[in-house]
Design a protein around this motif. Structure first.
Motif, PDB file in Angstrom:
ATOM      1  N   UNK A  78      98.221   5.783  -1.334  1.00 14.46           N
ATOM      2  CA  UNK A  78      99.048   4.817  -2.045  1.00 14.46           C
ATOM      3  C   UNK A  78      98.842   3.409  -1.482  1.00 14.46           C
ATOM      4  N   UNK A  79      98.620   2.456  -2.378  1.00 12.71           N
ATOM      5  CA  UNK A  79      98.506   1.048  -1.987  1.00 12.71           C
ATOM      6  C   UNK A  79      99.864   0.366  -2.177  1.00 12.71           C
ATOM      7  N   UNK A  80     100.267  -0.438  -1.207  1.00 14.32           N
ATOM      8  CA  UNK A  80     101.562  -1.121  -1.273  1.00 14.32           C
ATOM      9  C   UNK A  80     101.368  -2.635  -1.335  1.00 14.32           C
ATOM     10  N   UNK A  81     102.377  -3.285  -1.881  1.00 14.40           N
ATOM     11  CA  UNK A  81     102.397  -4.753  -1.828  1.00 14.40           C
ATOM     12  C   UNK A  81     103.762  -5.213  -1.327  1.00 14.40           C
ATOM     13  N   UNK A  82     103.758  -6.350  -0.658  1.00 13.13           N
ATOM     14  CA  UNK A  82     105.002  -6.920  -0.139  1.00 13.13           C
ATOM     15  C   UNK A  82     105.572  -7.919  -1.135  1.00 13.13           C
ATOM     16  N   UNK A  83     106.887  -7.962  -1.222  1.00  7.90           N
ATOM     17  CA  UNK A  83     107.597  -8.946  -2.046  1.00  7.90           C
ATOM     18  C   UNK A  83     108.390  -9.820  -1.070  1.00  7.90           C
ATOM     19  N   UNK A  84     108.030 -11.104  -1.004  1.00 12.03           N
ATOM     20  CA  UNK A  84     108.586 -11.974   0.040  1.00 12.03           C
ATOM     21  C   UNK A  84     109.214 -13.224  -0.567  1.00 12.03           C
ATOM     22  N   UNK A  85     110.401 -13.548  -0.088  1.00 15.53           N
ATOM     23  CA  UNK A  85     111.065 -14.805  -0.440  1.00 15.53           C
ATOM     24  C   UNK A  85     111.642 -15.432   0.812  1.00 15.53           C
ATOM     25  N   UNK A  86     111.776 -16.738   0.819  1.00 13.42           N
ATOM     26  CA  UNK A  86     112.313 -17.443   1.989  1.00 13.42           C
ATOM     27  C   UNK A  86     113.590 -18.202   1.642  1.00 13.42           C
ATOM     28  N   UNK A  87     114.524 -18.156   2.577  1.00 17.37           N
ATOM     29  CA  UNK A  87     115.715 -19.016   2.517  1.00 17.37           C
ATOM     30  C   UNK A  87     115.576 -20.009   3.669  1.00 17.37           C
ATOM     31  N   UNK A 109     107.999 -14.795  -4.692  1.00 19.05           N
ATOM     32  CA  UNK A 109     106.652 -14.946  -5.243  1.00 19.05           C
ATOM     33  C   UNK A 109     105.543 -14.787  -4.216  1.00 19.05           C
ATOM     34  N   UNK A 110     105.891 -14.631  -2.943  1.00 20.89           N
ATOM     35  CA  UNK A 110     104.862 -14.550  -1.900  1.00 20.89           C
ATOM     36  C   UNK A 110     104.524 -13.093  -1.610  1.00 20.89           C
ATOM     37  N   UNK A 132     100.827 -16.570   3.154  1.00 22.07           N
ATOM     38  CA  UNK A 132     101.407 -17.339   2.048  1.00 22.07           C
ATOM     39  C   UNK A 132     102.776 -17.891   2.437  1.00 22.07           C
ATOM     40  N   UNK A 133     103.594 -17.071   3.085  1.00 21.95           N
ATOM     41  CA  UNK A 133     104.939 -17.497   3.466  1.00 21.95           C
ATOM     42  C   UNK A 133     104.886 -18.623   4.486  1.00 21.95           C
ATOM     43  N   UNK A 159     102.467 -20.786   4.886  1.00 21.41           N
ATOM     44  CA  UNK A 159     101.982 -21.991   4.211  1.00 21.41           C
ATOM     45  C   UNK A 159     103.081 -22.593   3.332  1.00 21.41           C
ATOM     46  N   UNK A 160     103.882 -21.734   2.700  1.00 23.41           N
ATOM     47  CA  UNK A 160     105.022 -22.236   1.908  1.00 23.41           C
ATOM     48  C   UNK A 160     105.970 -23.033   2.798  1.00 23.41           C
ATOM     49  N   UNK A 161     106.311 -22.480   3.963  1.00 28.73           N
ATOM     50  CA  UNK A 161     107.234 -23.162   4.875  1.00 28.73           C
ATOM     51  C   UNK A 161     106.645 -24.485   5.362  1.00 28.73           C
ATOM     52  N   UNK A 162     105.341 -24.498   5.632  1.00 30.73           N
ATOM     53  CA  UNK A 162     104.692 -25.740   6.077  1.00 30.73           C
ATOM     54  C   UNK A 162     104.689 -26.789   4.976  1.00 30.73           C
ATOM     55  N   UNK A 163     104.409 -26.364   3.744  1.00 30.55           N
ATOM     56  CA  UNK A 163     104.394 -27.318   2.628  1.00 30.55           C
ATOM     57  C   UNK A 163     105.796 -27.856   2.361  1.00 30.55           C
ATOM     58  N   UNK A 164     106.795 -26.990   2.498  1.00 28.94           N
ATOM     59  CA  UNK A 164     108.181 -27.427   2.320  1.00 28.94           C
ATOM     60  C   UNK A 164     108.530 -28.495   3.358  1.00 28.94           C
ATOM     61  N   UNK A 165     108.182 -28.247   4.619  1.00 31.07           N
ATOM     62  CA  UNK A 165     108.444 -29.240   5.661  1.00 31.07           C
ATOM     63  C   UNK A 165     107.673 -30.531   5.390  1.00 31.07           C
ATOM     64  N   UNK A 166     106.416 -30.386   4.949  1.00 34.59           N
ATOM     65  CA  UNK A 166     105.583 -31.555   4.640  1.00 34.59           C
ATOM     66  C   UNK A 166     106.270 -32.444   3.600  1.00 34.59           C
ATOM     67  N   UNK A 167     106.796 -31.810   2.551  1.00 33.13           N
ATOM     68  CA  UNK A 167     107.454 -32.555   1.468  1.00 33.13           C
ATOM     69  C   UNK A 167     108.703 -33.249   1.983  1.00 33.13           C
ATOM     70  N   UNK A 168     109.532 -32.528   2.750  1.00 30.69           N
ATOM     71  CA  UNK A 168     110.765 -33.121   3.269  1.00 30.69           C
ATOM     72  C   UNK A 168     110.458 -34.327   4.174  1.00 30.69           C
TER      73      UNK A 168
END
Length: 494
Positions: A9-18, A176-177, A182-183, A185-194
Motif C-alpha cells: 500500500x502506498x500512502x500520502x500525507x495530508x498537511x496543513x499549518x497553523x 494542501x501540502x 513543502x511545509x 517552504x510554505x512557512x519560509x514563504x509566509x515569513x518572507x511575505x510578512x
C-alpha cells in the motif's frame, strides 16, 4: 504454482499549518504596554492585559492595518464586517482565563500563496497553497519551567506576562501540502511575505513566528482524510520538515500494524528527533466561543482597503517571476536575491544604473553575501553603495580592471565606500591591455622559465596556467587575462 506477492500500500500525507505571527506594533493589541522583546519579566504589563476587574480593551488601529495588509498580501478576501470573540480556556499564563480572538467572522479568508521548489535539474516547481483564514488575536504570557524545558519534570514554574496581549495574526492553511519539504517552504514563504510588507520580523528564536502542524496519512486514492495529529514546539524550518517526516513514518507504521491513530497534540523533541504525545486535542466546542461584549464589530471601508492595498510593495513571488522573465536570471538566482527585501532592493538599485543583471547577481550573492555573513551586518549597513557596485562592474566590462583586481579592492569599498574608479586610479591598478607592453613582459617570463617552457612543448600544456600566474605576479594582477592568454598561446606554441 507461485503466488504473486501482495502489492504494498502506498500512502500520502495530508498537511496543513497553523501559523501564529507576531505583529511588529510598538504597543499591545488592546492596551498601551510596550511589546519590546527581552525586557525584565512582568514589566511590560498593565491592568488590561492582566485582565483586572473593570478594565475595557481598545483595539490598536495599527493591528487592524497590519492584519488587512497581511490578508491582501496572501490574496485573501478582506471581510467588510468582522468581530472579536472570547475563547475560553484556563492556563496559568492567560490572566483573564479567556483569549480575545476571532471565530466565525475573521478579518480575512480564502487566500493563497505560491511556494517554489527546485526539481533535480534545478527548474522551479511552483504550487499554490490555499489559505483558509487569517484572524487577529492576543498572545498569552510565557511559563518558565525550572529544571526542565516543559512542565513535566520541572521543580517549579514562573510566569512572565510581558507577552500577554501582544498582537498576533493566526494564519490557517488549507491541507494542501504533501511533504515536510513543502511545509517548510510554505512557512519560509509566509515569513518572507510578512517581512516584505513590514508587519512582522518573523524571528522564530524570539517566538515572533510559531508554526503548528496538522498531519494525517491515507492510502493513495482514498478521498477521506485520516485522523489528524497536531505537532507543536518547532522553532525552525528544519524542525518543521524533520518533525513531519518522522510523523509520516510513525503514522504509516501504526496504520500498517492495525493500531488506531488518535487525535492528539504532540511535541517535537529536538534532542531525540521524534514526536511525543502531549495531550488529547480539544475541539472548538470546548472553547465555548461567544462574541466579545467589550469590543464593537470591525468595518473596513472600501476607501481604507484601497489605501492599505496601495501601500504594499512588490511581493517575493512577483519579484521571482520578473527576475526570470525580464532579467533572464535563473530560478536559483531569483530565489536567493528575493529572499530578503533589502537585498532585492540593493540589487535593483545597482542594475537601475545600467549594470549587467547576471554580473550584479553574482557579486551580490557571492563576495558581498560572504562579507555580510562574516561581519554579521545587513546589506543596508555596508559602505558599498549600489551605484558603486555598478561602477565596479562597468570597470571590469570595459577592460579598465580585471575581475581579480575588482575582488582585491572590494573589501575596502565594502568597509570604507567611495568611488571604485577613483580607488583604481589612486592605487595605479588600471589593467594593462596594451599588447606590445604585455608581449615584452611575457617574453621576460618565458625567458626566465626555460625548464617549464621545455616541459610545455613536450606536451604538458597545463603549464600555460603557470605562465599566466607568473605574468600576473609580475604585473601585480593588472595584466588583461584574456589578452595574456592569447599572446602566451602564440609564444608558447611558436
Amino acid at each position: 504454482m507461485t503466488t504473486a506477492a501482495p502489492v504494498k500500500t502506498q500512502y500520502e500525507a495530508i498537511i496543513g499549518l497553523e501559523t501564529h505571527c507576531q505583529l511588529s506594533t510598538q504597543t499591545k493589541i488592546f492596551s498601551h504596554s510596550s511589546t519590546e522583546f527581552g525586557g525584565t519579566p512582568n514589566t511590560n504589563i498593565d491592568p488590561i492585559c492582566l485582565g483586572l476587574p473593570g478594565v475595557l480593551p481598545v483595539l490598536n488601529q495599527k493591528v487592524l492595518e497590519y492584519a488587512v495588509k497581511a490578508g491582501l498580501a496572501l490574496n485573501c478576501q478582506i471581510a467588510p464586517y468582522s468581530k472579536f470573540d472570547r475563547k475560553q480556556y484556563f492556563y496559568p499564563d492567560l490572566p483573564k482565563n479567556y483569549q480575545i480572538s476571532q471565530f466565525d467572522l475573521p478579518i480575512a479568508e480564502h487566500g493563497w500563496l505560491e511556494i517554489e521548489l527546485p526539481d533535480e535539474a534545478g527548474n522551479p516547481i511552483r504550487k499554490k497553497i490555499g489559505i483558509t483564514r487569517l484572524h487577529m488575536e492576543e498572545d498569552a504570557g510565557k511559563l518558565v519551567h525550572a529544571g526542565s524545558d516543559r512542565l513535566s519534570g520541572s521543580t517549579y514554574s514562573l510566569v512572565d506576562y510581558n507577552r500577554a496581549g501582544v498582537a498576533l495574526v493566526e494564519i490557517v492553511s488549507e491541507p494542501d501540502m504533501r511533504s515536510g519539504q513543502e511545509a517548510a517552504e510554505y512557512a519560509q514563504e509566509l515569513r518572507r511575505i510578512m517581512r516584505y510588507i513590514g508587519v512582522s520580523d518573523g524571528n522564530m528564536q524570539e517566538g515572533s513566528l510559531r508554526c503548528d502542524v496538522n498531519i494525517s496519512v491515507r492510502p493513495v486514492g482514498q478521498k477521506e482524510f485520516g485522523t489528524k495529529v497536531e505537532i507543536k514546539n518547532m522553532n525552525s524550518f528544519n524542525a518543521i520538515q524533520k518533525a513531519i517526516e518522522y510523523e509520516i513514518e510513525r503514522q504509516i507504521a501504526a496504520v500498517e500494524a492495525g493500531e488506531r491513530i488518535i487525535q492528539e497534540t504532540r511535541l517535537w523533541e529536538e534532542g531525540s528527533q521524534r514526536t511525543i504525545s502531549m495531550r488529547v486535542k480539544e475541539g472548538s466546542s470546548d472553547y465555548r466561543y461567544f462574541p466579545e461584549p467589550d469590543l464593537p464589530p470591525i468595518e473596513v471601508s472600501k476607501q481604507q482597503l484601497e489605501q492599505w492595498g496601495s501601500e504594499l510593495p512588490e511581493l517575493p513571488a512577483q519579484k521571482r517571476h520578473r527576475y526570470e522573465s525580464e532579467l533572464g536570471l535563473s530560478a536559483y538566482d531569483a530565489r536567493v536575491l528575493t529572499d530578503d527585501r533589502q537585498v532585492a532592493e540593493y540589487f535593483e538599485a545597482a542594475i537601475a544604473t545600467g549594470a549587467n543583471a547576471k554580473q550584479t547577481a553574482n557579486w551580490v550573492m557571492g563576495d558581498i553575501a560572504a562579507y555580510l555573513n562574516t561581519e554579521k551586518v545587513a546589506i543596508a549597513e555596508i559602505a558599498l553603495k549600489p551605484t558603486t557596485l555598478a561602477e565596479l562592474i562597468t570597470l571590469i566590462e570595459d577592460g579598465t580592471i580585471s575581475g581579480k583586481i575588482a575582488k582585491d579592492i572590494l573589501p575596502e569599498l565594502l568597509s570604507q565606500g567611495g568611488s571604485a574608479k577613483e580607488l583604481v586610479e589612486r592605487k595605479g591598478l588600471i589593467q594593462i591591455s596594451d599588447s606590445s607592453q604585455l608581449e615584452a613582459i611575457i617574453d621576460e617570463v618565458i625567458a626566465a622559465n626555460p625548464k617549464e617552457l621545455e616541459q610545455y612543448r613536450k606536451g604538458k600544456t597545463k603549464l600555460q596556467g603557470f605562465f599566466v600566474g607568473q605574468v600576473m605576479k609580475q604585473t601585480s594582477g593588472r595584466a588583461d587575462p584574456k589578452l595574456t592568454n592569447q599572446i602566451l598561446s602564440k609564444k608558447l606554441n611558436g
